[in-house]
Write a protein that holds these residues in place. Structure first.
Motif, PDB file in Angstrom:
ATOM      1  N   LYS A 127     -30.062  42.053 110.067  1.00  0.00           N
ATOM      2  CA  LYS A 127     -29.748  42.916 108.843  1.00  0.00           C
ATOM      3  C   LYS A 127     -30.322  44.439 109.348  1.00  0.00           C
ATOM      4  O   LYS A 127     -30.949  44.306 110.353  1.00  0.00           O
ATOM      5  CB  LYS A 127     -30.347  42.413 107.519  1.00  0.00           C
ATOM      6  N   PRO A 128     -29.709  45.303 108.646  1.00  0.00           N
ATOM      7  CA  PRO A 128     -30.097  46.625 108.728  1.00  0.00           C
ATOM      8  C   PRO A 128     -31.638  46.691 108.954  1.00  0.00           C
ATOM      9  O   PRO A 128     -32.430  46.214 108.007  1.00  0.00           O
ATOM     10  CB  PRO A 128     -29.481  47.454 107.893  1.00  0.00           C
ATOM     11  N   ALA A 129     -32.058  47.542 109.965  1.00  0.00           N
ATOM     12  CA  ALA A 129     -33.674  47.686 110.041  1.00  0.00           C
ATOM     13  C   ALA A 129     -34.064  48.715 109.155  1.00  0.00           C
ATOM     14  O   ALA A 129     -33.738  49.850 108.863  1.00  0.00           O
ATOM     15  CB  ALA A 129     -33.885  48.091 111.458  1.00  0.00           C
ATOM     16  N   SER A 130     -35.117  48.333 108.332  1.00  0.00           N
ATOM     17  CA  SER A 130     -35.417  49.300 107.388  1.00  0.00           C
ATOM     18  C   SER A 130     -36.418  50.326 108.093  1.00  0.00           C
ATOM     19  O   SER A 130     -37.084  50.106 109.122  1.00  0.00           O
ATOM     20  CB  SER A 130     -36.288  48.427 106.162  1.00  0.00           C
ATOM     21  N   ARG A 131     -37.109  51.224 106.940  1.00  0.00           N
ATOM     22  CA  ARG A 131     -38.020  52.149 107.591  1.00  0.00           C
ATOM     23  C   ARG A 131     -39.354  51.365 108.137  1.00  0.00           C
ATOM     24  O   ARG A 131     -39.903  51.844 109.047  1.00  0.00           O
ATOM     25  CB  ARG A 131     -38.388  53.061 106.344  1.00  0.00           C
ATOM     26  N   THR A 132     -39.825  50.563 107.292  1.00  0.00           N
ATOM     27  CA  THR A 132     -40.764  49.579 107.643  1.00  0.00           C
ATOM     28  C   THR A 132     -40.670  48.948 108.887  1.00  0.00           C
ATOM     29  O   THR A 132     -41.679  49.114 109.836  1.00  0.00           O
ATOM     30  CB  THR A 132     -41.169  48.922 106.315  1.00  0.00           C
ATOM     31  N   VAL A 133     -39.647  48.495 109.035  1.00  0.00           N
ATOM     32  CA  VAL A 133     -39.444  47.824 110.457  1.00  0.00           C
ATOM     33  C   VAL A 133     -39.447  48.678 111.594  1.00  0.00           C
ATOM     34  O   VAL A 133     -40.145  48.507 112.654  1.00  0.00           O
ATOM     35  CB  VAL A 133     -38.019  46.924 110.639  1.00  0.00           C
ATOM     36  N   ILE A 134     -38.782  50.012 111.532  1.00  0.00           N
ATOM     37  CA  ILE A 134     -38.739  51.054 112.628  1.00  0.00           C
ATOM     38  C   ILE A 134     -40.042  51.524 112.731  1.00  0.00           C
ATOM     39  O   ILE A 134     -40.463  51.762 113.988  1.00  0.00           O
ATOM     40  CB  ILE A 134     -37.710  52.059 112.231  1.00  0.00           C
ATOM     41  N   ALA A 135     -40.900  51.668 111.513  1.00  0.00           N
ATOM     42  CA  ALA A 135     -42.390  52.034 111.637  1.00  0.00           C
ATOM     43  C   ALA A 135     -43.001  51.314 112.507  1.00  0.00           C
ATOM     44  O   ALA A 135     -44.183  51.691 113.151  1.00  0.00           O
ATOM     45  CB  ALA A 135     -42.790  52.457 110.196  1.00  0.00           C
ATOM     46  N   GLY A 136     -42.978  50.065 112.296  1.00  0.00           N
ATOM     47  CA  GLY A 136     -43.656  48.979 113.067  1.00  0.00           C
ATOM     48  C   GLY A 136     -43.552  49.128 114.517  1.00  0.00           C
ATOM     49  O   GLY A 136     -44.396  48.823 115.427  1.00  0.00           O
ATOM     50  N   TRP A 137     -42.262  49.351 115.038  1.00  0.00           N
ATOM     51  CA  TRP A 137     -42.039  49.506 116.484  1.00  0.00           C
ATOM     52  C   TRP A 137     -42.604  50.920 116.763  1.00  0.00           C
ATOM     53  O   TRP A 137     -43.203  50.678 117.970  1.00  0.00           O
ATOM     54  CB  TRP A 137     -40.444  49.836 116.477  1.00  0.00           C
TER      55      TRP A 137
END
Length: 214
Positions: free
Chosen positions: A132-142
């Motif tokens: 699914k589209p990566a959320s802000r939270t997911v990208i912040a985790g990266w």
């Protein structure tokens, strides 16, 4: 007594780390997070704005020497009579790790299968479980994992302030800083985001590889 704003890290220190560390361009996680942090450093935009980037022909225009993104509507500063400016990237040939065109293309290619599974045209897609589209939270985790490896004690969202403050320190015109980061208010930038930059002696500048488009 008015408390002074805390200083932030020098973006050049982060760039130096990104230049030196080894990225596996075939690894979907390493490539996605590297691309995400490069786009933040080059553009000075918000983490959330990365979720608005699409790879379909209506939103992503590729040529031999540039890639242009026209973000989906949804920016914090977006309103009925204003939309976020476009993102134009050109090659940075000083080091492969800093070349946005290469890493954007790698991310598009490596995530094609999951993008198709998610029925999404988002540039960034989740890497685990159902696609699914990566959320802000997911990208912040990266981004947070890179900060940890680089020994940087800062939040992922602080890159926006760090990029703008570095440009201010380097005497870039205020109008240029505001346009690059899609800032809507000079007062907001000066009051809340402009910070003292720690150890700012390195002349590294990546702004030439990014241009905001109206």
């Amino acid at each position: 007594m008015k408390q002074s704003k805390p200083p932030i890290c020098n973006v050049s220190e982060l760039i130096s780390f990104l230049t030196a560390y080894k990225v596996d361009s075939k690894n979907i996680f390493q490539t996605s997070r590297h691309t995400a942090i490069l786009l933040l450093i080059y553009s000075g935009r918000r983490l959330h704005d990365l979720t608005l980037l699409r790879v379909d022909p209506n939103h992503c225009i590729k040529s031999e020497d540039s890639i242009i993104f026209w973000p989906e509507f949804g920016s914090k500063t977006g309103r009925s009579d204003y939309r976020q400016s476009g993102w134009k990237f050109v090659a940075n040939n000083t080091h492969c790790n800093l070349n946005p065109l290469f890493w954007i293309e790698q991310t598009i290619t490596l995530l094609n299968e999951r993008r198709s599974s998610a029925r999404s045209s988002n540039l960034f897609i989740t890497l685990r479980g159902a696609a699914k589209p990566a959320s802000r939270t997911v990208i912040a985790g990266w981004v947070k994992t890179i900060f940890k490896e680089a020994g940087i004690s800062a939040t992922p969202g602080s890159i926006r302030s760090a990029v703008a403050s570095k440009s201010w320190y380097d005497n870039h015109p205020l109008d240029e800083i505001l346009a690059r980061g899609n800032w809507q208010s000079a007062n907001t930038f000066k009051k809340y985001y402009r910070r003292e930059v720690i150890n700012c002696s390195d002349p590294t500048n990546v702004s030439n590889s990014f241009t905001p488009l109206n």
